[in-house]
Write a protein that holds these residues in place. Sequence first.
Motif, PDB file in Angstrom:
ATOM      1  N   UNK A   1       4.414   1.717   1.797  1.00  0.00           N
ATOM      2  CA  UNK A   1       4.538   1.110   3.123  1.00  0.00           C
ATOM      3  C   UNK A   1       5.286  -0.218   3.056  1.00  0.00           C
ATOM      4  N   UNK A   2       5.720  -0.657   4.224  1.00  0.00           N
ATOM      5  CA  UNK A   2       6.204  -2.014   4.354  1.00  0.00           C
ATOM      6  C   UNK A   2       5.017  -2.958   4.470  1.00  0.00           C
TER       7      UNK A   2
ATOM      8  N   UNK B   1      -4.644   6.511   1.863  1.00  0.00           N
ATOM      9  CA  UNK B   1      -3.852   5.355   1.470  1.00  0.00           C
ATOM     10  C   UNK B   1      -4.424   4.775   0.185  1.00  0.00           C
ATOM     11  N   UNK B   2      -3.587   4.040  -0.523  1.00  0.00           N
ATOM     12  CA  UNK B   2      -3.960   3.534  -1.837  1.00  0.00           C
ATOM     13  C   UNK B   2      -3.276   2.200  -2.064  1.00  0.00           C
ATOM     14  N   UNK B   3      -4.035   1.209  -2.510  1.00  0.00           N
ATOM     15  CA  UNK B   3      -3.446  -0.085  -2.809  1.00  0.00           C
ATOM     16  C   UNK B   3      -2.673  -0.024  -4.118  1.00  0.00           C
TER      17      UNK B   3
ATOM     18  N   UNK C   1       2.735   5.751  10.423  1.00  0.00           N
ATOM     19  CA  UNK C   1       2.519   4.327  10.189  1.00  0.00           C
ATOM     20  C   UNK C   1       3.858   3.797   9.717  1.00  0.00           C
ATOM     21  N   UNK C   2       4.538   3.035  10.566  1.00  0.00           N
ATOM     22  CA  UNK C   2       5.910   2.620  10.265  1.00  0.00           C
ATOM     23  C   UNK C   2       6.027   1.102  10.318  1.00  0.00           C
TER      24      UNK C   2
ATOM     25  N   UNK D   1       0.850  -1.188   0.000  1.00  0.00           N
ATOM     26  CA  UNK D   1       0.000   0.000   0.000  1.00  0.00           C
ATOM     27  C   UNK D   1       0.886   1.239   0.000  1.00  0.00           C
ATOM     28  N   UNK D   2       0.313   2.342  -0.469  1.00  0.00           N
ATOM     29  CA  UNK D   2       0.973   3.641  -0.372  1.00  0.00           C
ATOM     30  C   UNK D   2       0.163   4.526   0.576  1.00  0.00           C
ATOM     31  N   UNK D   3       0.846   5.372   1.335  1.00  0.00           N
ATOM     32  CA  UNK D   3       0.153   6.291   2.235  1.00  0.00           C
ATOM     33  C   UNK D   3       0.604   7.724   1.971  1.00  0.00           C
TER      34      UNK D   3
END
Length: 270
Positions: free
Chosen positions: A64-65, A79-81, A112-113, A53-55
Amino acid sequence: MEEIYFRKGSSTKISGIIKSFWQIDNKESISIVREKIIPDGYPELIFHYGDYYKTNINGVWQTQGLYLIAGQIKNHFFLENTGESKIFGIKFQPWGLSELFKIEMSGLTDKVIEIPDKVLDTLKPVKEISVGSLSFDEKVTKIENWFIEFFSDLDLKSFKGQKAVELIIENKGKAELKNIQSEVGISERSLERYFKSKIGLSPKYYSRIIRFSHIFKLVQSNETDWSDIIFITGYYDQSHFIKNFKEFTGEDPSIYSFFEKNLANFFLKK
């Protein structure tokens, strides 16, 4: 088609730390969807077993991880898949992650880590269950059992600050903090210190989030009009209500899609 599963923790032995479990499972078609996430007052552990995902939290899109820890957020983010959405999440009580893993939550505010290696090593059995092929209910049962055993080796104490958080939630964010301090027997300074370390927000700001989130449950009931909602949730007047709503969502309540099937509405109504 995307299916979302949700279940509150069924064991009283873990209810003081874990609030609920959820899972997103993308079925059949895969489309790129941008979602808005709105503060609800609860930190999470998130395990992806699909695509990344992207945030966009602070104006910059980042990938993201797969294994994530989410602290308190003060305002909405996006956020976006990037492909297939398959996610298992554990929503903790506001103090839960701090108590379990000695995390300074102020360092996670609006973040968000990736789960720190030391914590992820401890959570290896939970991660493997979360990303495995079991059904949602089977995952929840196994993870609950793991946490029950994990708790047995921990000295989990209920602090006065925790009781204050519970009272804020119980009173839907409307109670005066001075009254809560008096009932719990904690000074303003000690309460501020507890919230900064264990929650990641000030008591006042956290109360605002809890009061705001109650709006969605009232709207969902479909039995209350706007004037009643403003009164019930304790806003001074309509302009105060609208100002707070726009701060958290970026939208006016008159145009917000309360019944749209999206993640923000799903989590705020649970």
